[in-house]
Design a protein around this motif. Structure first.
Motif, PDB file in Angstrom:
ATOM      1  N   PHE A  92      10.817  -4.663  -6.068  1.00  0.00           N
ATOM      2  CA  PHE A  92      10.970  -6.052  -5.628  1.00  0.00           C
ATOM      3  C   PHE A  92       9.793  -6.466  -4.752  1.00  0.00           C
ATOM      4  N   ASP A  93       9.310  -7.698  -4.946  1.00  0.00           N
ATOM      5  CA  ASP A  93       8.281  -8.272  -4.078  1.00  0.00           C
ATOM      6  C   ASP A  93       8.433  -9.793  -4.165  1.00  0.00           C
ATOM      7  N   ILE A  94       7.617 -10.498  -3.412  1.00  0.00           N
ATOM      8  CA  ILE A  94       7.661 -11.971  -3.441  1.00  0.00           C
ATOM      9  C   ILE A  94       6.260 -12.547  -3.635  1.00  0.00           C
ATOM     10  N   HIS A 114      -6.156   8.575   5.634  1.00  0.00           N
ATOM     11  CA  HIS A 114      -5.799   7.518   4.676  1.00  0.00           C
ATOM     12  C   HIS A 114      -4.344   7.141   4.916  1.00  0.00           C
ATOM     13  N   ASP A 115      -4.146   5.982   5.483  1.00  0.00           N
ATOM     14  CA  ASP A 115      -2.850   5.636   6.065  1.00  0.00           C
ATOM     15  C   ASP A 115      -1.706   5.630   5.061  1.00  0.00           C
ATOM     16  N   ALA A 116      -1.875   4.908   3.951  1.00  0.00           N
ATOM     17  CA  ALA A 116      -0.749   4.762   3.018  1.00  0.00           C
ATOM     18  C   ALA A 116      -0.380   6.123   2.414  1.00  0.00           C
ATOM     19  N   TYR A 156       9.997  -0.984   2.075  1.00  0.00           N
ATOM     20  CA  TYR A 156       8.618  -1.003   2.581  1.00  0.00           C
ATOM     21  C   TYR A 156       8.207  -2.420   2.971  1.00  0.00           C
ATOM     22  N   LEU A 157       9.100  -3.201   3.537  1.00  0.00           N
ATOM     23  CA  LEU A 157       8.726  -4.569   3.928  1.00  0.00           C
ATOM     24  C   LEU A 157       7.758  -4.538   5.103  1.00  0.00           C
ATOM     25  N   PRO A 158       7.006  -5.642   5.307  1.00  0.00           N
ATOM     26  CA  PRO A 158       6.084  -5.672   6.450  1.00  0.00           C
ATOM     27  C   PRO A 158       6.844  -5.609   7.777  1.00  0.00           C
ATOM     28  N   THR A 159       6.200  -5.037   8.775  1.00  0.00           N
ATOM     29  CA  THR A 159       6.773  -5.015  10.128  1.00  0.00           C
ATOM     30  C   THR A 159       7.083  -6.447  10.567  1.00  0.00           C
ATOM     31  N   GLY A 160       8.241  -6.626  11.184  1.00  0.00           N
ATOM     32  CA  GLY A 160       8.638  -7.951  11.660  1.00  0.00           C
ATOM     33  C   GLY A 160       9.587  -8.651  10.708  1.00  0.00           C
ATOM     34  N   ALA A 190      18.669  -8.299   4.520  1.00  0.00           N
ATOM     35  CA  ALA A 190      19.130  -8.838   3.223  1.00  0.00           C
ATOM     36  C   ALA A 190      19.093  -7.744   2.151  1.00  0.00           C
ATOM     37  N   TYR A 191      18.056  -6.920   2.162  1.00  0.00           N
ATOM     38  CA  TYR A 191      17.978  -5.839   1.162  1.00  0.00           C
ATOM     39  C   TYR A 191      18.973  -4.717   1.481  1.00  0.00           C
ATOM     40  N   ALA A 192      19.240  -4.484   2.777  1.00  0.00           N
ATOM     41  CA  ALA A 192      20.262  -3.487   3.140  1.00  0.00           C
ATOM     42  C   ALA A 192      21.627  -3.956   2.611  1.00  0.00           C
ATOM     43  N   ASP A 221       7.878  -4.564  17.049  1.00  0.00           N
ATOM     44  CA  ASP A 221       8.778  -3.490  16.593  1.00  0.00           C
ATOM     45  C   ASP A 221       8.021  -2.170  16.499  1.00  0.00           C
ATOM     46  N   LYS A 222       6.758  -2.246  16.021  1.00  0.00           N
ATOM     47  CA  LYS A 222       5.960  -1.023  15.831  1.00  0.00           C
ATOM     48  C   LYS A 222       5.687  -0.379  17.188  1.00  0.00           C
ATOM     49  N   GLU A 223       5.335  -1.201  18.191  1.00  0.00           N
ATOM     50  CA  GLU A 223       5.078  -0.656  19.535  1.00  0.00           C
ATOM     51  C   GLU A 223       6.318   0.055  20.056  1.00  0.00           C
ATOM     52  N   GLY A 261      12.695 -11.160  -4.765  1.00  0.00           N
ATOM     53  CA  GLY A 261      13.871 -11.041  -3.892  1.00  0.00           C
ATOM     54  C   GLY A 261      13.822 -12.118  -2.826  1.00  0.00           C
ATOM     55  N   PRO A 262      14.725 -12.070  -1.848  1.00  0.00           N
ATOM     56  CA  PRO A 262      14.725 -13.092  -0.789  1.00  0.00           C
ATOM     57  C   PRO A 262      13.481 -12.981   0.089  1.00  0.00           C
ATOM     58  N   VAL A 263      12.853 -14.134   0.412  1.00  0.00           N
ATOM     59  CA  VAL A 263      11.605 -14.103   1.202  1.00  0.00           C
ATOM     60  C   VAL A 263      11.923 -13.980   2.695  1.00  0.00           C
ATOM     61  N   ASN A 296       0.808  -1.221   0.000  1.00  0.00           N
ATOM     62  CA  ASN A 296       0.000   0.000   0.000  1.00  0.00           C
ATOM     63  C   ASN A 296       0.842   1.272   0.000  1.00  0.00           C
ATOM     64  N   CYS A 297       1.929   1.292   0.779  1.00  0.00           N
ATOM     65  CA  CYS A 297       2.750   2.520   0.841  1.00  0.00           C
ATOM     66  C   CYS A 297       3.376   2.788  -0.523  1.00  0.00           C
ATOM     67  N   ALA A 298       3.867   1.705  -1.169  1.00  0.00           N
ATOM     68  CA  ALA A 298       4.443   1.862  -2.504  1.00  0.00           C
ATOM     69  C   ALA A 298       3.371   2.363  -3.466  1.00  0.00           C
ATOM     70  N   ARG A 314       1.274 -12.515  -7.189  1.00  0.00           N
ATOM     71  CA  ARG A 314       0.342 -11.619  -7.905  1.00  0.00           C
ATOM     72  C   ARG A 314       1.029 -10.335  -8.380  1.00  0.00           C
ATOM     73  N   LYS A 315       2.212 -10.041  -7.822  1.00  0.00           N
ATOM     74  CA  LYS A 315       2.893  -8.774  -8.136  1.00  0.00           C
ATOM     75  C   LYS A 315       4.183  -8.958  -8.931  1.00  0.00           C
ATOM     76  N   VAL A 316       4.851 -10.117  -8.714  1.00  0.00           N
ATOM     77  CA  VAL A 316       6.142 -10.359  -9.375  1.00  0.00           C
ATOM     78  C   VAL A 316       5.922 -10.569 -10.886  1.00  0.00           C
TER      79      VAL A 316
HETATM   80  N1  LIG Z   1       1.257   4.929   6.765  1.00  0.00           N
HETATM   81  C1  LIG Z   1       1.719   3.726   6.688  1.00  0.00           C
HETATM   82  O1  LIG Z   1       1.065   2.905   6.106  1.00  0.00           O
HETATM   83  C2  LIG Z   1       3.059   3.419   7.275  1.00  0.00           C
HETATM   84  C3  LIG Z   1       3.691   4.366   8.065  1.00  0.00           C
HETATM   85  C4  LIG Z   1       4.930   4.084   8.613  1.00  0.00           C
HETATM   86  C5  LIG Z   1       5.525   2.864   8.366  1.00  0.00           C
HETATM   87  N2  LIG Z   1       4.891   1.940   7.624  1.00  0.00           N
HETATM   88  C6  LIG Z   1       5.532   0.641   7.433  1.00  0.00           C
HETATM   89  O2  LIG Z   1       5.854   0.482   6.076  1.00  0.00           O
HETATM   90  C7  LIG Z   1       5.834  -0.903   5.746  1.00  0.00           C
HETATM   91  C8  LIG Z   1       4.988  -1.113   4.500  1.00  0.00           C
HETATM   92  O3  LIG Z   1       3.638  -0.794   4.778  1.00  0.00           O
HETATM   93  P1  LIG Z   1       2.495  -1.177   3.719  1.00  0.00           P
HETATM   94  O4  LIG Z   1       1.227  -0.654   4.253  1.00  0.00           O
HETATM   95  O5  LIG Z   1       2.932  -0.834   2.353  1.00  0.00           O
HETATM   96  O6  LIG Z   1       2.501  -2.780   3.892  1.00  0.00           O
HETATM   97  P2  LIG Z   1       1.945  -3.879   2.885  1.00  0.00           P
HETATM   98  O7  LIG Z   1       1.707  -5.096   3.692  1.00  0.00           O
HETATM   99  O8  LIG Z   1       0.834  -3.309   2.073  1.00  0.00           O
HETATM  100  O9  LIG Z   1       3.183  -4.134   1.864  1.00  0.00           O
HETATM  101  C9  LIG Z   1       4.286  -4.934   2.160  1.00  0.00           C
HETATM  102  C10 LIG Z   1       4.748  -5.568   0.841  1.00  0.00           C
HETATM  103  O10 LIG Z   1       5.964  -6.265   1.095  1.00  0.00           O
HETATM  104  C11 LIG Z   1       5.922  -7.474   0.331  1.00  0.00           C
HETATM  105  N3  LIG Z   1       6.908  -8.412   0.875  1.00  0.00           N
HETATM  106  C12 LIG Z   1       6.817  -9.240   1.943  1.00  0.00           C
HETATM  107  N4  LIG Z   1       7.985  -9.902   2.110  1.00  0.00           N
HETATM  108  C13 LIG Z   1       8.810  -9.502   1.124  1.00  0.00           C
HETATM  109  C14 LIG Z   1      10.156  -9.835   0.782  1.00  0.00           C
HETATM  110  N5  LIG Z   1      10.853 -10.718   1.510  1.00  0.00           N
HETATM  111  N6  LIG Z   1      10.718  -9.213  -0.291  1.00  0.00           N
HETATM  112  C15 LIG Z   1       9.996  -8.307  -1.026  1.00  0.00           C
HETATM  113  N7  LIG Z   1       8.725  -7.960  -0.738  1.00  0.00           N
HETATM  114  C16 LIG Z   1       8.146  -8.556   0.321  1.00  0.00           C
HETATM  115  C17 LIG Z   1       4.475  -7.909   0.427  1.00  0.00           C
HETATM  116  O11 LIG Z   1       4.154  -8.867  -0.556  1.00  0.00           O
HETATM  117  C18 LIG Z   1       3.769  -6.569   0.249  1.00  0.00           C
HETATM  118  O12 LIG Z   1       3.588  -6.298  -1.125  1.00  0.00           O
HETATM  119  C19 LIG Z   1       5.296  -1.632   6.990  1.00  0.00           C
HETATM  120  O13 LIG Z   1       6.356  -2.157   7.738  1.00  0.00           O
HETATM  121  C20 LIG Z   1       4.611  -0.522   7.740  1.00  0.00           C
HETATM  122  O14 LIG Z   1       4.533  -0.772   9.137  1.00  0.00           O
HETATM  123  C21 LIG Z   1       3.672   2.197   7.064  1.00  0.00           C
END
Ligand SMILES: NC(=O)c1ccc[n+]([C@@H]2O[C@H](COP(=O)([O-])OP(=O)(O)OC[C@H]3O[C@@H](n4cnc5c(N)ncnc54)[C@H](O)[C@@H]3O)[C@@H](O)[C@H]2O)c1
Length: 351
Positions: free
Chosen positions: A53-55, A289-291, A129-133, A140-142, A229-231, A91-93, A12-14, A58-60
């Protein structure tokens, strides 16, 4: 002058970042709603997406302009960009896909594949923009960014910009490092920080505060499993605004509510004492609207990273991180961070 940007995690952020940048490019009459119209000589329009990059299957192998609208993404659709000619690569999962999450079929690549793609596309800055956690995946991406000679913006909470190890590695390679965890344009964190800071400056004794967040995005699904991590980043950000005061703070994402979609609702309560020990209570609700709320600050971070690249500055960018991120190497109040960034842009401070 184009700024060549890669994206890790086409969620969503992307989606909001790509839609927003392309909307402003295609509508030059629209003035971008950002804090800095120009950073150095760079405008948001100068951002060009060069790799992604994604894994998620549906997106790759899909053009970035289409991948941003694939499920489970549900960021509000404001602008549909034409094809960008950027194909999302695997990329790496590692720890990117939690059990019970919304990604069911993955396509995997290696760190070496990521390095090759960054090099062949001349990407200069990688936004994570990887998921939290997903700490291992973030690292790996760094590592891939370091090997490819690319600046790194850590938009999620894994400790990268705040890790001495990564600070040293990016400083050695003379590459800018920004993070951790985007602080939204007007998000719950920056609002909560501002209130706590105001109370502390006015000599009010804070007793306790909470901030609870609910939302309907895939990020919230993930946060229900992995909120640690978010907390930490949110709580540290707020507590640092009243240094010297001891008070309880409970700050957490608490529920995924599907019908909210891309909306995030944050409830904040502060209970404190004024002169004479009399009680005061502040109760605030933010509905946003968060993203999209995260995208403006990332356009600043990208342009600040580019300015550092132009000036040959590597390692953690202190002012840019304090401005744009919840858990930076050095915490600042929003007004202090603004002043520090302006000084950095004007060349009065080197990082
Ligand atoms: N406003 C916000 O939404 C906001 C604010 C601050 C921080 N963040 C942080 O930004 C990050 C992204 O948020 P989001 O809403 O876009 O999340 P999201 O879940 O919509 O997107 C995460 C994407 O990462 C992909 N992914 C998972 N593992 C992967 C891997 N190993 N390699 C490549 N891609 C991989 C997923 O398939 C997904 O497309 C989160 O950690 C979130 O906490 C978001």
């Amino acid at each position: 002058m184009p700024i060549r940007v890669g994206i890790v995690g086409v969620g969503n952020c992307a989606s909001a970042l790509v839609q927003g940048i392309e909307m402003y490019k295609h509508n030059p009459n629209l003035e971008p709603i950002v804090a800095f119209r120009e950073i150095g000589r760079y405008r948001p329009h100068d951002i060009v997406f060069t790799s992604a990059f994604d894994i998620d299957a549906r997106k790759v192998h899909v053009d970035l302009a289409d991948a941003i609208f694939q499920p489970p993404n549900n960021a509000t659709v404001v602008f549909k960009p034409p094809k960008l000619g950027v194909i999302v690569r695997p990329g790496p999962v590692l720890d990117g896909v939690p059990e019970g999450g919304l990604v069911t079929k993955v396509v995997e690549g290696s760190v070496e594949d990521v390095v090759k793609e960054l090099n062949s596309t001349n990407t200069e800055i990688l936004v994570n923009y990887l998921p939290t956690g997903a700490k291992k995946a973030a690292e790996a991406y760094a590592e891939a960014a370091l090997r490819a000679g690319v600046a790194f913006i850590n938009a999620m909470p894994a400790p990268v910009a705040t890790s001495e190890y990564w600070q040293k590695r990016f400083a050695e390679r003379n590459l800018p490092l920004l993070g951790d965890d985007t602080q939204n344009q007007i998000g719950a964190t920056v609002l909560h920080k501002t209130l706590v800071r105001l109370l502390a400056l006015r000599g009010v004794k804070i007793k306790h505060t909470y901030q609870i967040n609910v939302g309907g995005t895939p990020d919230f699904v993930n946060l229900m499993y992995r909120r640690g991590d978010k907390e930490k980043t949110k709580t540290a950000a707020v507590k640092m605004m009243a240094v010297g005061q001891e008070f309880d703070a409970y700050i957490s994402p608490v529920a995924y509510i599907e019908f909210l979609g891309d909306r995030k609702i944050a409830h904040m309560l502060i209970e404190a004492e004024i002169f004479g020990g009399l009680p005061i209570r502040i109760d605030v609700t933010l509905d946003v609207h968060d993203a999209w709320n995260s995208a403006a600050v990332v356009t600043d971070a990208i342009r600040l990273a580019k300015l550092a690249l132009d000036r040959g500055i590597g390692g953690p960018l202190i002012s840019a991180s304090a401005w744009g991120f919840k858990n930076p190497p050095v915490h600042m109040s929003p007004d202090e961070a603004y002043r520090a960034v302006v000084e950095f842009i004007e060349g009065k401070r080197d990082r």
